[in-house]
Design a protein around this motif. Structure first.
Motif, PDB file in Angstrom:
ATOM      1  N   GLN A 136      -2.579  -1.285  -9.617  1.00  0.00           N
ATOM      2  CA  GLN A 136      -3.613  -2.043  -8.906  1.00  0.00           C
ATOM      3  C   GLN A 136      -3.750  -3.464  -9.451  1.00  0.00           C
ATOM      4  OE1 GLN A 136      -7.137   0.002  -7.607  1.00  0.00           O
ATOM      5  NE2 GLN A 136      -8.460  -1.730  -8.129  1.00  0.00           N
ATOM      6  N   TRP A 147     -10.689  -1.437  -2.377  1.00  0.00           N
ATOM      7  CA  TRP A 147      -9.592  -0.484  -2.381  1.00  0.00           C
ATOM      8  C   TRP A 147     -10.062   0.922  -2.745  1.00  0.00           C
ATOM      9  CZ3 TRP A 147      -4.788  -3.151  -5.030  1.00  0.00           C
ATOM     10  CH2 TRP A 147      -4.207  -4.038  -4.101  1.00  0.00           C
ATOM     11  N   ARG A 174      -8.867  -6.096  -1.048  1.00  0.00           N
ATOM     12  CA  ARG A 174      -8.652  -5.664  -2.431  1.00  0.00           C
ATOM     13  C   ARG A 174      -9.952  -5.296  -3.134  1.00  0.00           C
ATOM     14  NH1 ARG A 174      -4.395  -8.417  -6.668  1.00  0.00           N
ATOM     15  NH2 ARG A 174      -4.816  -7.051  -8.429  1.00  0.00           N
ATOM     16  N   GLN A 229      -1.800  -1.068  -4.026  1.00  0.00           N
ATOM     17  CA  GLN A 229      -2.808  -0.025  -3.853  1.00  0.00           C
ATOM     18  C   GLN A 229      -2.129   1.320  -3.691  1.00  0.00           C
ATOM     19  OE1 GLN A 229      -5.256  -0.335  -0.351  1.00  0.00           O
ATOM     20  NE2 GLN A 229      -6.661   1.280  -0.988  1.00  0.00           N
ATOM     21  N   LYS A 249       0.855  -1.187   0.000  1.00  0.00           N
ATOM     22  CA  LYS A 249       0.000   0.000   0.000  1.00  0.00           C
ATOM     23  C   LYS A 249       0.888   1.232   0.000  1.00  0.00           C
ATOM     24  CE  LYS A 249      -3.650  -2.712   0.838  1.00  0.00           C
ATOM     25  NZ  LYS A 249      -4.859  -2.430   1.606  1.00  0.00           N
ATOM     26  N   CYS A 252      -3.056   5.356  -3.100  1.00  0.00           N
ATOM     27  CA  CYS A 252      -4.174   6.178  -2.648  1.00  0.00           C
ATOM     28  C   CYS A 252      -3.703   7.588  -2.329  1.00  0.00           C
ATOM     29  CB  CYS A 252      -4.838   5.542  -1.427  1.00  0.00           C
ATOM     30  SG  CYS A 252      -6.264   6.450  -0.794  1.00  0.00           S
ATOM     31  N   GLN A 273      -8.915   4.680  -4.049  1.00  0.00           N
ATOM     32  CA  GLN A 273      -7.844   5.354  -4.758  1.00  0.00           C
ATOM     33  C   GLN A 273      -7.687   6.804  -4.302  1.00  0.00           C
ATOM     34  OE1 GLN A 273      -8.404   4.871  -8.972  1.00  0.00           O
ATOM     35  NE2 GLN A 273      -8.200   2.652  -8.892  1.00  0.00           N
TER      36      GLN A 273
END
Length: 224
Positions: free
Chosen positions: A176, A216, A213, A181, A138, A183, A218
């Motif tokens: 992804q 997730w 997942r 991930q 992440k 973000c 963004q």
């Protein structure tokens, strides 16, 4: 003492990296301890083109030049050599500053670009590269509401944050499918001296870290 010494088995780790990250690192420390994750506090310093580090209160404190690709290569190489695998990276750029457009100078814009935009690119390249072999990880960037809602006095930082927001949108689309991930967390404001704010940000980062997942995010917005 070599605090990057190799361990017999791999252990997950959190890397909090950026400018004035001490409060955020301390806010994330209880979660790291509860999950037996190592915690790296990586502070930007142009005095160090390589690494300057020390063990401090169950976390590893590192000073590094975040816009130097060689320093970032060395950072993530040393983390791997210590037997740690990167599970979460939280990037905190320089705190937003309100400044009138008439007061902007090329030198100021250049410095802010390095602290906000160039450092994000350099860190992203090497952080994601360290996650790809396991197809897991992440990567969160703290940003600003002004990236999508520009306002008088915040136009310079808003433009730079808009660049970071676009970068993370692109990273999310690209990585992804590979299990990473990415973000962008848009904040209404933050203070590195305010532990209450740091704890709220840390809790949100931990929520993102725990997302399955199928759910997730963004991009998230966090109002104080």
């Amino acid at each position: 003492m070599n605090i990057f010494r190799r361990k017999k088995s791999s252990q997950g780790c959190i890397v909090v990296i950026g400018t004035h990250v001490e409060a955020l690192s301390q806010a994330l420390l209880p979660q790291a301890q509860s999950q037996k994750l190592a915690l790296y506090q990586v502070s930007h310093s142009q005095q160090y083109n390589t690494l300057h580090h020390e063990a401090l209160n169950q976390l590893t404190s590192v000073n590094a030049n975040l816009i130097d690709p060689k320093a970032m290569v060395q950072l993530f190489k040393k983390i791997k050599q210590a037997g740690h695998v990167v599970e979460l990276v939280v990037f905190q750029p320089a705190t937003p500053i309100e400044i009138a457009s008439t007061d902007l100078t090329p030198e100021y814009i250049q410095q802010r670009w390095q602290d906000i935009g160039l450092s994000a690119i350099t860190i992203a390249q090497h952080a994601i590269k360290s996650m790809l072999p396991r197809q897991q990880g992440k990567f969160i960037a703290l940003g600003s509401m002004h990236a999508s809602e520009p306002d008088s006095g915040w136009l310079a930082d808003g433009a730079l944050q808009a660049g970071n927001r676009a970068l993370f949108q692109s990273l999310a689309r690209e990585f992804q499918p590979q299990g990473i991930q990415c973000c962008y967390m848009a904040l209404s404001g933050w203070s590195t001296e305010n532990m209450q704010t740091a704890q709220a940000i840390a809790q949100t980062c931990w929520h993102i870290y725990q997302q399955p997942r199928s759910a997730w995010s963004q991009e998230l917005s966090l109002y104080r």
